[in-house]
Design a protein around this motif. Structure first.
Motif, PDB file in Angstrom:
ATOM      1  N   MET A   1      -3.499  -5.902 -12.369  1.00 28.72           N
ATOM      2  CA  MET A   1      -3.568  -7.030 -13.150  1.00 28.72           C
ATOM      3  C   MET A   1      -1.954  -7.707 -13.119  1.00 28.72           C
ATOM      4  N   GLN A   2      -2.370  -9.070 -12.799  1.00 24.54           N
ATOM      5  CA  GLN A   2      -1.227  -9.842 -12.529  1.00 24.54           C
ATOM      6  C   GLN A   2      -1.340 -11.276 -13.376  1.00 24.54           C
ATOM      7  N   LYS A   3      -0.200 -11.868 -13.657  1.00 24.01           N
ATOM      8  CA  LYS A   3      -0.115 -13.423 -13.983  1.00 24.01           C
ATOM      9  C   LYS A   3      -0.194 -14.115 -12.887  1.00 24.01           C
ATOM     10  N   ASN A   4      -1.042 -15.209 -13.092  1.00 26.99           N
ATOM     11  CA  ASN A   4      -1.011 -16.258 -11.990  1.00 26.99           C
ATOM     12  C   ASN A   4      -0.218 -17.245 -12.232  1.00 26.99           C
ATOM     13  N   GLY A   5      -0.459 -18.400 -11.391  1.00 27.16           N
ATOM     14  CA  GLY A   5       0.583 -19.563 -11.768  1.00 27.16           C
ATOM     15  C   GLY A   5       0.300 -20.253 -12.685  1.00 27.16           C
ATOM     16  N   TRP A   6      -0.890 -19.839 -13.632  1.00 28.57           N
ATOM     17  CA  TRP A   6      -0.973 -20.712 -14.800  1.00 28.57           C
ATOM     18  C   TRP A   6      -0.896 -19.692 -16.167  1.00 28.57           C
ATOM     19  N   ASN A   7       0.120 -18.522 -15.890  1.00 26.86           N
ATOM     20  CA  ASN A   7       0.543 -17.835 -16.920  1.00 26.86           C
ATOM     21  C   ASN A   7      -0.821 -16.762 -17.613  1.00 26.86           C
ATOM     22  N   GLN A   8      -2.014 -16.897 -16.802  1.00 27.09           N
ATOM     23  CA  GLN A   8      -3.127 -16.100 -17.296  1.00 27.09           C
ATOM     24  C   GLN A   8      -3.297 -14.837 -16.240  1.00 27.09           C
ATOM     25  N   TRP A   9      -3.708 -13.736 -17.171  1.00 25.72           N
ATOM     26  CA  TRP A   9      -3.824 -12.290 -16.547  1.00 25.72           C
ATOM     27  C   TRP A   9      -5.234 -12.695 -15.575  1.00 25.72           C
ATOM     28  N   VAL A  10      -4.850 -11.809 -14.490  1.00 27.15           N
ATOM     29  CA  VAL A  10      -6.190 -11.870 -13.690  1.00 27.15           C
ATOM     30  C   VAL A  10      -6.132 -10.503 -13.010  1.00 27.15           C
ATOM     31  N   CYS A  11      -7.365  -9.901 -12.601  1.00 26.17           N
ATOM     32  CA  CYS A  11      -7.460  -8.839 -11.998  1.00 26.17           C
ATOM     33  C   CYS A  11      -7.906  -8.968 -10.578  1.00 26.17           C
ATOM     34  N   ASN A  12      -6.819  -8.967  -9.607  1.00 26.78           N
ATOM     35  CA  ASN A  12      -7.083  -9.149  -8.167  1.00 26.78           C
ATOM     36  C   ASN A  12      -7.687  -8.229  -7.485  1.00 26.78           C
ATOM     37  N   GLY A  13      -7.950  -7.141  -7.944  1.00 23.45           N
ATOM     38  CA  GLY A  13      -8.654  -6.024  -7.087  1.00 23.45           C
ATOM     39  C   GLY A  13      -8.544  -4.832  -8.026  1.00 23.45           C
ATOM     40  N   ILE A  14      -9.503  -3.914  -7.582  1.00 26.92           N
ATOM     41  CA  ILE A  14      -9.835  -2.541  -8.159  1.00 26.92           C
ATOM     42  C   ILE A  14      -9.771  -1.630  -7.188  1.00 26.92           C
ATOM     43  N   GLU A  15      -8.957  -0.600  -7.046  1.00 22.48           N
ATOM     44  CA  GLU A  15      -8.576   0.233  -5.927  1.00 22.48           C
ATOM     45  C   GLU A  15      -8.863   1.488  -6.612  1.00 22.48           C
ATOM     46  N   CYS A  16      -9.935   2.232  -6.222  1.00 17.59           N
ATOM     47  CA  CYS A  16     -10.047   3.591  -6.674  1.00 17.59           C
ATOM     48  C   CYS A  16      -9.614   4.385  -5.496  1.00 17.59           C
ATOM     49  N   ARG A  17      -8.976   5.912  -6.000  1.00 18.35           N
ATOM     50  CA  ARG A  17      -8.635   6.908  -5.320  1.00 18.35           C
ATOM     51  C   ARG A  17      -9.597   8.197  -5.024  1.00 18.35           C
ATOM     52  N   LEU A  18      -9.380   8.870  -4.083  1.00 22.21           N
ATOM     53  CA  LEU A  18     -10.082  10.207  -3.992  1.00 22.21           C
ATOM     54  C   LEU A  18      -9.061  11.152  -3.373  1.00 22.21           C
ATOM     55  N   ALA A  19      -8.677  12.192  -4.076  1.00 22.37           N
ATOM     56  CA  ALA A  19      -8.027  13.326  -3.644  1.00 22.37           C
ATOM     57  C   ALA A  19      -8.177  14.034  -2.292  1.00 22.37           C
ATOM     58  N   GLU A  20      -7.304  14.258  -1.696  1.00 27.09           N
ATOM     59  CA  GLU A  20      -7.826  15.380  -0.403  1.00 27.09           C
ATOM     60  C   GLU A  20      -8.660  16.476  -0.748  1.00 27.09           C
ATOM     61  N   THR A  21      -9.233  16.966   0.030  1.00 26.49           N
ATOM     62  CA  THR A  21     -10.195  18.157  -0.427  1.00 26.49           C
ATOM     63  C   THR A  21      -9.073  19.270  -0.977  1.00 26.49           C
ATOM     64  N   GLY A  22      -9.469  19.921  -2.051  1.00 27.87           N
ATOM     65  CA  GLY A  22      -8.799  21.036  -2.415  1.00 27.87           C
ATOM     66  C   GLY A  22      -7.678  20.531  -3.177  1.00 27.87           C
ATOM     67  N   LYS A  23      -7.331  19.456  -3.401  1.00 26.97           N
ATOM     68  CA  LYS A  23      -6.092  18.797  -4.282  1.00 26.97           C
ATOM     69  C   LYS A  23      -6.630  17.935  -5.671  1.00 26.97           C
ATOM     70  N   MET A  24      -5.594  17.795  -6.437  1.00 30.62           N
ATOM     71  CA  MET A  24      -6.140  17.315  -7.493  1.00 30.62           C
ATOM     72  C   MET A  24      -5.408  15.705  -7.669  1.00 30.62           C
ATOM     73  N   ILE A  25      -4.322  15.616  -6.975  1.00 29.69           N
ATOM     74  CA  ILE A  25      -3.371  14.461  -6.835  1.00 29.69           C
ATOM     75  C   ILE A  25      -4.344  13.372  -5.720  1.00 29.69           C
ATOM     76  N   THR A  26      -4.160  12.255  -6.256  1.00 31.39           N
ATOM     77  CA  THR A  26      -4.867  11.336  -5.827  1.00 31.39           C
ATOM     78  C   THR A  26      -3.985  10.286  -4.787  1.00 31.39           C
ATOM     79  N   ASN A  27      -2.642  10.412  -5.065  1.00 27.77           N
ATOM     80  CA  ASN A  27      -1.706   9.794  -4.454  1.00 27.77           C
ATOM     81  C   ASN A  27      -1.774   9.465  -2.731  1.00 27.77           C
ATOM     82  N   ILE A  28      -2.003   8.289  -2.240  1.00 23.93           N
ATOM     83  CA  ILE A  28      -2.002   8.228  -0.700  1.00 23.93           C
ATOM     84  C   ILE A  28      -1.060   8.898  -0.029  1.00 23.93           C
TER      85      ILE A  28
END
Length: 140
Positions: A1-28
């Motif tokens: 979520m980011q504020k744009n040039g008009w001071n309004q919140w916008v959702c510029n993207g949704i990124e999902c994560r998948l953990a490596e096989t056998g792990k629970m941590i999804t960090n890239i």
């Protein structure tokens, strides 16, 4: 979520994560990988979830969070919100990052990645008094 040039919140993207096989941590950085919402929902629920509804729900939850934070009296311009969707399709708030990274968007959608990088500059310029109300300069 980011504020744009008009001071309004916008959702510029949704990124999902998948953990490596056998792990629970999804960090890239720990072997996780970025997925777009459609791919993540299909992997998790098959055809038993409405991807469009999930996306709208995520945006609505995120917008409510941002409005609550605006009412706190502190100044925020950007949040990386970590949400989870369980097997019963209930949403869980994990954390909010005030300095989010957007590494996953580089591989998912470079145009969205550029928009995410560009938006804080537009917001800052607007707050500094550099306006472009009648211009299309904010479009990438």
């Amino acid at each position: 979520m980011q504020k744009n040039g008009w001071n309004q919140w916008v959702c510029n993207g949704i990124e999902c994560r998948l953990a490596e096989t056998g792990k629970m941590i999804t960090n890239i950085s720990n072997g996780g990988r970025a997925l777009d919402l459609n791919e993540a929902i299909k992997l998790a629920f098959g055809n038993d979830a409405d991807t469009e509804k999930v996306g709208k729900d995520i945006e609505n939850i995120s917008m409510e969070f941002c409005k609550m934070m605006d009412s706190s009296g502190y100044h925020f311009a950007e949040f990386g919100l970590d949400l989870a969707l369980d097997q019963q399709q209930h949403y869980w708030f994990i954390e909010a990052n005030v300095r989010p990274t957007f590494k996953g968007f580089k591989s998912l959608d470079h145009r969205i990645y550029q928009q995410i990088c560009y938006e804080p500059i537009l917001y800052s310029a607007s707050n500094a008094g550099f306006g472009w109300e009648d211009s299309d300069e904010t479009k990438i």
